[in-house]
Design a protein around this motif. Structure first.
Motif, PDB file in Angstrom:
ATOM      1  N   UNK A  87       0.845  -1.215   0.000  1.00 16.13           N
ATOM      2  CA  UNK A  87       0.000   0.000   0.000  1.00 16.13           C
ATOM      3  C   UNK A  87       0.870   1.251   0.000  1.00 16.13           C
ATOM      4  N   UNK A  88       1.891   1.229  -0.846  1.00 15.69           N
ATOM      5  CA  UNK A  88       2.843   2.345  -0.931  1.00 15.69           C
ATOM      6  C   UNK A  88       2.163   3.582  -1.495  1.00 15.69           C
ATOM      7  N   UNK A  89       2.469   4.716  -0.929  1.00 17.57           N
ATOM      8  CA  UNK A  89       1.883   5.974  -1.400  1.00 17.57           C
ATOM      9  C   UNK A  89       2.394   6.269  -2.811  1.00 17.57           C
ATOM     10  N   UNK A  90       1.506   6.739  -3.678  1.00 20.25           N
ATOM     11  CA  UNK A  90       1.914   7.086  -5.047  1.00 20.25           C
ATOM     12  C   UNK A  90       2.408   8.525  -5.074  1.00 20.25           C
ATOM     13  N   UNK A  91       3.138   8.875  -6.136  1.00 20.80           N
ATOM     14  CA  UNK A  91       3.662  10.253  -6.238  1.00 20.80           C
ATOM     15  C   UNK A  91       2.517  11.263  -6.311  1.00 20.80           C
ATOM     16  N   UNK A  92       1.385  10.870  -6.905  1.00 19.34           N
ATOM     17  CA  UNK A  92       0.215  11.764  -6.962  1.00 19.34           C
ATOM     18  C   UNK A  92      -0.338  12.005  -5.565  1.00 19.34           C
ATOM     19  N   UNK A  93      -0.449  10.921  -4.784  1.00 21.38           N
ATOM     20  CA  UNK A  93      -0.975  11.036  -3.418  1.00 21.38           C
ATOM     21  C   UNK A  93      -0.078  11.884  -2.523  1.00 21.38           C
ATOM     22  N   UNK A  94       1.217  11.935  -2.838  1.00 22.39           N
ATOM     23  CA  UNK A  94       2.154  12.712  -2.010  1.00 22.39           C
ATOM     24  C   UNK A  94       1.865  14.215  -2.049  1.00 22.39           C
ATOM     25  N   UNK A  95       1.226  14.656  -3.125  1.00 19.09           N
ATOM     26  CA  UNK A  95       0.871  16.074  -3.291  1.00 19.09           C
ATOM     27  C   UNK A  95       2.057  17.013  -3.039  1.00 19.09           C
ATOM     28  N   UNK A  96       3.231  16.588  -3.503  1.00 16.82           N
ATOM     29  CA  UNK A  96       4.416  17.441  -3.406  1.00 16.82           C
ATOM     30  C   UNK A  96       5.140  17.382  -2.069  1.00 16.82           C
ATOM     31  N   UNK A  97       4.610  16.633  -1.109  1.00 14.98           N
ATOM     32  CA  UNK A  97       5.274  16.506   0.190  1.00 14.98           C
ATOM     33  C   UNK A  97       6.449  15.529   0.062  1.00 14.98           C
ATOM     34  N   UNK A  98       7.671  15.942   0.435  1.00 13.25           N
ATOM     35  CA  UNK A  98       8.812  15.015   0.346  1.00 13.25           C
ATOM     36  C   UNK A  98       8.620  13.797   1.248  1.00 13.25           C
TER      37      UNK A  98
END
Length: 315
Positions: free
Chosen positions: A52-63
């Motif tokens: 269930x790894x977070x996707x780059x889209x879900x990160x919303x720019x948060x490192x």
């Protein structure tokens, strides 16, 4: 160290599928934070769906840190996690940001925030070689049975096929006369950071329903294909493949289970893991708990949690 001199740190914990990802992103935006993954399996490349790894889209720019840093055949110890994360915390602070650990692997998080020391005083290379030879000749099962007799708690925590950790637990007992559980419990329970430790919980039936739905979604999203790639590469007795979501599908691919049986087992193992996570957090750490059961109260819960963190850390 004085509380005011300690580096500030937010830790967000909770069982799998409780809703940590969404909340962590919103908190990070408001707190000017960077996120460190506290999950022992999201470190592996190519293991995205099952962890269930977070996707780059879900990160919303948060490192995000400590995601995709290892190949699936590589191991990753608690001591290594501790060293890497402590360096990251200092690095994030040096850039004027707030570090936030988000995850569900209790021992890993505990090793970072408390004054745990991983030293060689519990090391016995000769005995380790004997155990390694025994595992190579007779398999790890005999060693695991020995561990169960000595230290039931560690046996519940360590996967029977994790040769390295089984041997390490036996080595600690041989060297110190203490079980791994006793050895860890004797470590100083002194926080080395100024920590806001937030835990998310949920009414059990609702959490289990979310877990079951998440597994169904993983299957639809291509979990079978993801695991098949690892299986076809010949990956076997390594740390990554012992993860829930991978070992069950391996049993299916090996012909030991039907697909339906593997999925049922995956759901059951995930539910049991969530229960163990909650027990661990409640027994080992002083956590401020927030109940996330109600779907329509996210905004209210978010404000409550943010207020608690801001008050606890004086920010």
């Amino acid at each position: 160290m004085e509380e005011s001199k300690k580096e500030k740190l937010v830790v967000l914990i909770g069982p799998t599928a409780v809703g940590k990802t969404k909340l962590s992103i919103e908190l990070a935006k408001k707190l000017n934070a960077e996120i460190i993954s506290g999950d022992s399996m999201q470190i592996y490349r190519g293991m995205d769906i099952g962890t269930a790894k977070i996707s780059s889209t879900e990160m919303e720019g948060i490192p995000h840190h400590l995601i995709d840093i290892k190949e699936p055949h590589e191991s990753f110890s608690v001591a290594e996690f501790q060293a890497v994360v402590r360096d990251l915390i200092s690095d994030i602070h040096s850039r004027g940001k707030l570090p936030m650990i988000v995850g569900g692997t209790g021992l890993y998080i505990q090793s970072v925030i408390f004054d745990y020391k991983f030293t060689d005083d519990a090391s016995n290379p000769e005995y380790r070689k004997i155990l390694e030879q025994q595992a190579a000749e007779s398999g790890v099962d005999s060693l695991f049975q020995k561990l169960k007799e000595i230290d039931q708690q560690s046996a519940e925590r360590i996967h029977p096929n994790n040769v390295r950790r089984v041997i390490r637990a036996l080595e600690i007992f041989k060297t110190t006369g203490k079980t791994m559980t006793e050895y860890m419990d004797e470590q100083k329970q002194e926080l080395i950071y100024d920590v806001a430790l937030v835990g998310l919980t949920m009414e059990r039936d609702k959490l289990y329903e979310r877990i079951n739905n998440r597994v169904d979604l993983m299957i639809k999203s291509g979990l079978l294909e993801e695991v098949s790639i690892l299986h076809s590469q010949g990956l076997r007795d390594c740390q990554s493949i012992q993860a829930i979501g991978y070992k069950e599908i391996y049993h299916y691919l090996d012909g030991a289970l039907s697909l339906d049986e593997a999925i049922t087992q995956l759901k059951q193992n995930t539910r049991r893991y969530a229960k163990r996570q909650l027990t661990w957090f409640r027994n080992k750490m002083e956590v401020k708990w927030f109940d996330m059961t109600a779907n329509n109260e996210f905004e209210e819960k978010f404000n409550e949690i943010y207020k608690y963190i801001a008050g606890k850390l004086g920010i």
